[in-house]
Scaffold this motif. Structure first.
Motif, PDB file in Angstrom:
ATOM      1  N   SER A 190     -98.999 -45.868  47.396  1.00 13.05           N
ATOM      2  CA  SER A 190     -97.714 -45.164  47.244  1.00 13.05           C
ATOM      3  C   SER A 190     -96.995 -45.590  46.079  1.00 13.05           C
ATOM      4  O   SER A 190     -97.061 -46.781  45.776  1.00 13.05           O
ATOM      5  CB  SER A 190     -96.504 -45.667  48.345  1.00 13.05           C
ATOM      6  OG  SER A 190     -97.063 -45.309  49.760  1.00 13.05           O
ATOM      7  N   LEU A 249     -95.306 -42.629  39.363  1.00 14.28           N
ATOM      8  CA  LEU A 249     -95.562 -41.419  39.764  1.00 14.28           C
ATOM      9  C   LEU A 249     -95.406 -40.712  38.167  1.00 14.28           C
ATOM     10  O   LEU A 249     -96.446 -39.935  37.795  1.00 14.28           O
ATOM     11  CB  LEU A 249     -94.551 -40.546  40.544  1.00 14.28           C
ATOM     12  CG  LEU A 249     -94.746 -39.238  40.998  1.00 14.28           C
ATOM     13  CD1 LEU A 249     -96.112 -39.044  41.707  1.00 14.28           C
ATOM     14  CD2 LEU A 249     -93.638 -38.460  41.526  1.00 14.28           C
ATOM     15  N   TYR A 270     -88.025 -44.560  45.685  1.00 12.41           N
ATOM     16  CA  TYR A 270     -89.075 -43.631  45.901  1.00 12.41           C
ATOM     17  C   TYR A 270     -90.406 -44.407  46.484  1.00 12.41           C
ATOM     18  O   TYR A 270     -90.792 -45.451  45.816  1.00 12.41           O
ATOM     19  CB  TYR A 270     -89.670 -42.762  44.723  1.00 12.41           C
ATOM     20  CG  TYR A 270     -88.456 -41.896  44.479  1.00 12.41           C
ATOM     21  CD1 TYR A 270     -88.643 -40.653  44.872  1.00 12.41           C
ATOM     22  CD2 TYR A 270     -87.354 -42.130  43.468  1.00 12.41           C
ATOM     23  CE1 TYR A 270     -87.600 -39.376  44.496  1.00 12.41           C
ATOM     24  CE2 TYR A 270     -86.384 -41.238  43.116  1.00 12.41           C
ATOM     25  CZ  TYR A 270     -86.501 -39.837  43.494  1.00 12.41           C
ATOM     26  OH  TYR A 270     -85.613 -38.791  43.339  1.00 12.41           O
ATOM     27  N   VAL A 272     -93.646 -42.644  47.149  1.00 14.37           N
ATOM     28  CA  VAL A 272     -94.535 -41.296  47.133  1.00 14.37           C
ATOM     29  C   VAL A 272     -96.007 -41.637  47.613  1.00 14.37           C
ATOM     30  O   VAL A 272     -96.651 -42.177  46.689  1.00 14.37           O
ATOM     31  CB  VAL A 272     -94.333 -40.674  45.777  1.00 14.37           C
ATOM     32  CG1 VAL A 272     -94.928 -39.255  45.981  1.00 14.37           C
ATOM     33  CG2 VAL A 272     -92.783 -40.293  45.312  1.00 14.37           C
ATOM     34  N   ASP A 273     -96.415 -41.376  48.690  1.00  7.86           N
ATOM     35  CA  ASP A 273     -97.634 -41.403  49.087  1.00  7.86           C
ATOM     36  C   ASP A 273     -98.629 -40.537  48.323  1.00  7.86           C
ATOM     37  O   ASP A 273     -98.610 -39.264  48.329  1.00  7.86           O
ATOM     38  CB  ASP A 273     -98.062 -41.034  50.626  1.00  7.86           C
ATOM     39  CG  ASP A 273     -97.047 -42.260  51.488  1.00  7.86           C
ATOM     40  OD1 ASP A 273     -97.047 -43.283  50.915  1.00  7.86           O
ATOM     41  OD2 ASP A 273     -96.543 -41.842  52.292  1.00  7.86           O
ATOM     42  N   ILE A 318     -97.124 -32.001  44.180  1.00  2.00           N
ATOM     43  CA  ILE A 318     -96.299 -32.986  44.618  1.00  2.00           C
ATOM     44  C   ILE A 318     -94.883 -32.350  43.866  1.00  2.00           C
ATOM     45  O   ILE A 318     -94.770 -32.322  42.851  1.00  2.00           O
ATOM     46  CB  ILE A 318     -96.711 -34.318  44.127  1.00  2.00           C
ATOM     47  CG1 ILE A 318     -97.877 -34.744  44.583  1.00  2.00           C
ATOM     48  CG2 ILE A 318     -95.572 -35.233  44.708  1.00  2.00           C
ATOM     49  CD1 ILE A 318     -98.508 -35.925  43.686  1.00  2.00           C
ATOM     50  N   ILE A 344     -90.529 -33.050  44.057  1.00  2.00           N
ATOM     51  CA  ILE A 344     -89.274 -33.520  44.375  1.00  2.00           C
ATOM     52  C   ILE A 344     -88.127 -32.575  44.580  1.00  2.00           C
ATOM     53  O   ILE A 344     -88.057 -31.694  43.549  1.00  2.00           O
ATOM     54  CB  ILE A 344     -88.853 -34.541  43.143  1.00  2.00           C
ATOM     55  CG1 ILE A 344     -89.776 -35.653  42.967  1.00  2.00           C
ATOM     56  CG2 ILE A 344     -87.488 -35.271  43.556  1.00  2.00           C
ATOM     57  CD1 ILE A 344     -89.740 -36.690  41.928  1.00  2.00           C
ATOM     58  N   ALA A 375     -87.567 -41.825  49.612  1.00  2.47           N
ATOM     59  CA  ALA A 375     -86.520 -41.102  48.561  1.00  2.47           C
ATOM     60  C   ALA A 375     -85.302 -41.487  48.678  1.00  2.47           C
ATOM     61  O   ALA A 375     -84.927 -42.100  49.536  1.00  2.47           O
ATOM     62  CB  ALA A 375     -86.773 -39.739  48.403  1.00  2.47           C
ATOM     63  N   ILE A 392     -89.351 -35.247  49.197  1.00  4.95           N
ATOM     64  CA  ILE A 392     -90.757 -35.312  48.667  1.00  4.95           C
ATOM     65  C   ILE A 392     -91.522 -34.334  49.563  1.00  4.95           C
ATOM     66  O   ILE A 392     -91.865 -34.443  50.646  1.00  4.95           O
ATOM     67  CB  ILE A 392     -91.434 -36.464  48.654  1.00  4.95           C
ATOM     68  CG1 ILE A 392     -90.434 -37.582  48.056  1.00  4.95           C
ATOM     69  CG2 ILE A 392     -92.619 -36.614  48.025  1.00  4.95           C
ATOM     70  CD1 ILE A 392     -90.176 -37.618  46.678  1.00  4.95           C
TER      71      ILE A 392
END
Length: 444
Positions: free
Chosen positions: A45, A51, A71, A73-74, A302, A304, A345, A351
């Motif tokens: 993640s 990211l 955040y 994010v996987d 991906i 947001i 998030a 996400i």
């Protein structure tokens, strides 16, 4: 490092961490190494800054998106079936004490140009907008048959042997149309292609029962659960488990080289001039590239966003499956969304991922149908990665290599690979007949 281990695990991806945890619980002496200085490997993640660095280089993330560390994010986002094998594995190993879960709000399917809730009971079938009134009755009867089906009780079989009858033949007996067959096969039974239609119906019926049981277990509107703070918590939880049972961890070990004897069998792993001896190696494909074959690529986006996915009842977490036939593709497309409600998030941010097996070299064009479902996005990143599977003979070289993560946004295929590897390594089946009520402490 110069000592003898039974198994050395290379890479801290989720599959590798689950296996090192399971083996350690079994009393196996495990050394777990990773060339990276963080857990998770390909399934890690990322904070917002990480990211940004991955996809935008030195460019800085805009301040209006919020704090970087809010955040998680996987990189391989997947929901878990509430009654599925991964949850049973978590309970079997007692890893649930390191994690907190929350139910996922929605399970949807894209059929006839619209996002629709997945019906799974006779009652839901009657309310569904997916079908006309006569189709609803037929689907209700089919769901009722599946609900009542008990493998051990022939009275529930209606004279049908599901080990011989194909899924197509079973569904034909209920007269269901192609769109209904599509969402049942792909959004409830979670098949990734249409091969199941020509295979024994028992597998599809048991998959449908798993979906319904998972749905009932959480009394929610989806059968899925997801860890708070994202999947990055899972590899670390299994790593903790392994350490509790005597496993040794070494991160940031560059140039891990697997050593072999004259017969081609593993003897150990060398890093920074030191060799740890072992009888077996477990790893992801990147550690033994000469023992794997490329089997395809995954295209993904991906995004947001500042809102939930439209037409999903304002769900803060949701999966939408787009069956291949709906887009005239060879493979399904998956839309995944999570948000601040699962602590991945900042408040007000969502996400979303869109993923599929790549059929072209252009992810922007290929993923358009899924991206169009998202509505306006604040930022979007595109990515493609290769998938590999092992081609070695573990009985000959004692190397046990995982298969790369697929495009699905649920864990069923991932867990099947882990359990198969566990059996190859140990020669025994993992007993997952656990009391799922034991997981209540881990649920929110």
């Amino acid at each position: 490092m110069d000592e003898q281990y039974e198994v050395i695990v290379l890479g801290t991806g989720l599959k590798e961490c689950i296996l090192s945890g399971l083996l350690s619980v079994d009393g196996v002496k495990v050394l777990h190494m990773d060339r990276n200085d963080y857990y998770g490997g390909e399934s890690t993640s990322l904070y917002l800054n990480q990211l940004w660095k991955k996809f935008r280089g030195e460019e800085k993330a805009p301040e209006h998106l919020g704090a970087s560390r809010d955040y998680n994010v996987d990189m391989m986002p997947k929901f878990m079936m509430g009654n599925g094998k991964l949850v049973r594995t978590l309970i079997h190993t007692d890893v649930t004490k390191y994690l907190s879960f929350k139910a996922v709000d929605g399970s949807y399917v894209f059929v006839k140009g619209k996002v629709q809730k997945v019906p799974v009971t006779p009652m839901e079938a009657m309310k569904s907008n997916l079908m006309g009134i006569f189709e609803k009755r037929r689907a209700g009867k089919f769901f009722g048959y599946v609900q009542d089906y008990d493998e051990k009780d022939p009275k529930t079989h209606n004279g049908m042997d599901l080990t011989k009858l194909t899924t197509k033949e079973l569904i034909a007996k209920f007269g269901l149309d192609d769109n209904t067959i599509d969402f049942i096969g792909h959004a409830i039974a979670l098949h990734t292609n249409d091969q199941h239609l020509h295979q024994p119906a028992l597998d599809t019926v048991m998959r449908m029962k798993l979906y319904a049981e998972s749905l009932a277990r959480f009394q929610g509107s989806s059968p899925y659960i997801y860890p708070l703070y994202g999947l990055g918590e899972l590899p670390q939880a299994f790593a903790r488990l392994s350490a509790v049972y005597g496993g040794t961890y070494m991160l940031n070990k560059p140039d891990c080289t697997v050593e072999f004897d004259e017969e081609g069998k593993v003897t150990g792993v060398t890093s920074e001039g030191e060799t740890a001896k072992c009888k077996k190696v477990v790893c992801d494909p990147s550690y033994l590239p000469n023992k794997v074959n490329k089997i395809g690529r995954v295209a993904r986006a991906i995004a947001i966003m500042s809102h939930p996915i439209p037409n999903t009842n304002d769900s803060h977490s949701v999966q939408v499956i787009i069956p291949q036939k709906q887009l005239a593709r060879q493979s399904d497309m998956y839309v995944f969304c999570c948000s601040y409600s699962h602590n991945v998030a900042p408040k007000g941010k969502f996400i979303a991922f869109v993923s599929t097996d790549a059929e072209t070299d252009n992810p922007q064009t290929e993923l358009k149908a899924g991206i169009d479902l998202l509505g306006p996005v604040d930022e979007i990143f595109f990515d493609m990665y290769d998938r590999y599977e092992p081609v070695n003979e573990p009985a000959s070289d004692n190397c046990f290599i995982s298969t790369s993560y697929d495009a699905t946004t649920h864990f069923e295929t991932t867990v099947a690979d882990v359990l198969n590897m566990y059996t190859l390594i140990t020669g025994k089946q993992l007993d997952l007949s656990v009391d799922l009520s034991a997981a209540s402490a881990a649920e929110e």
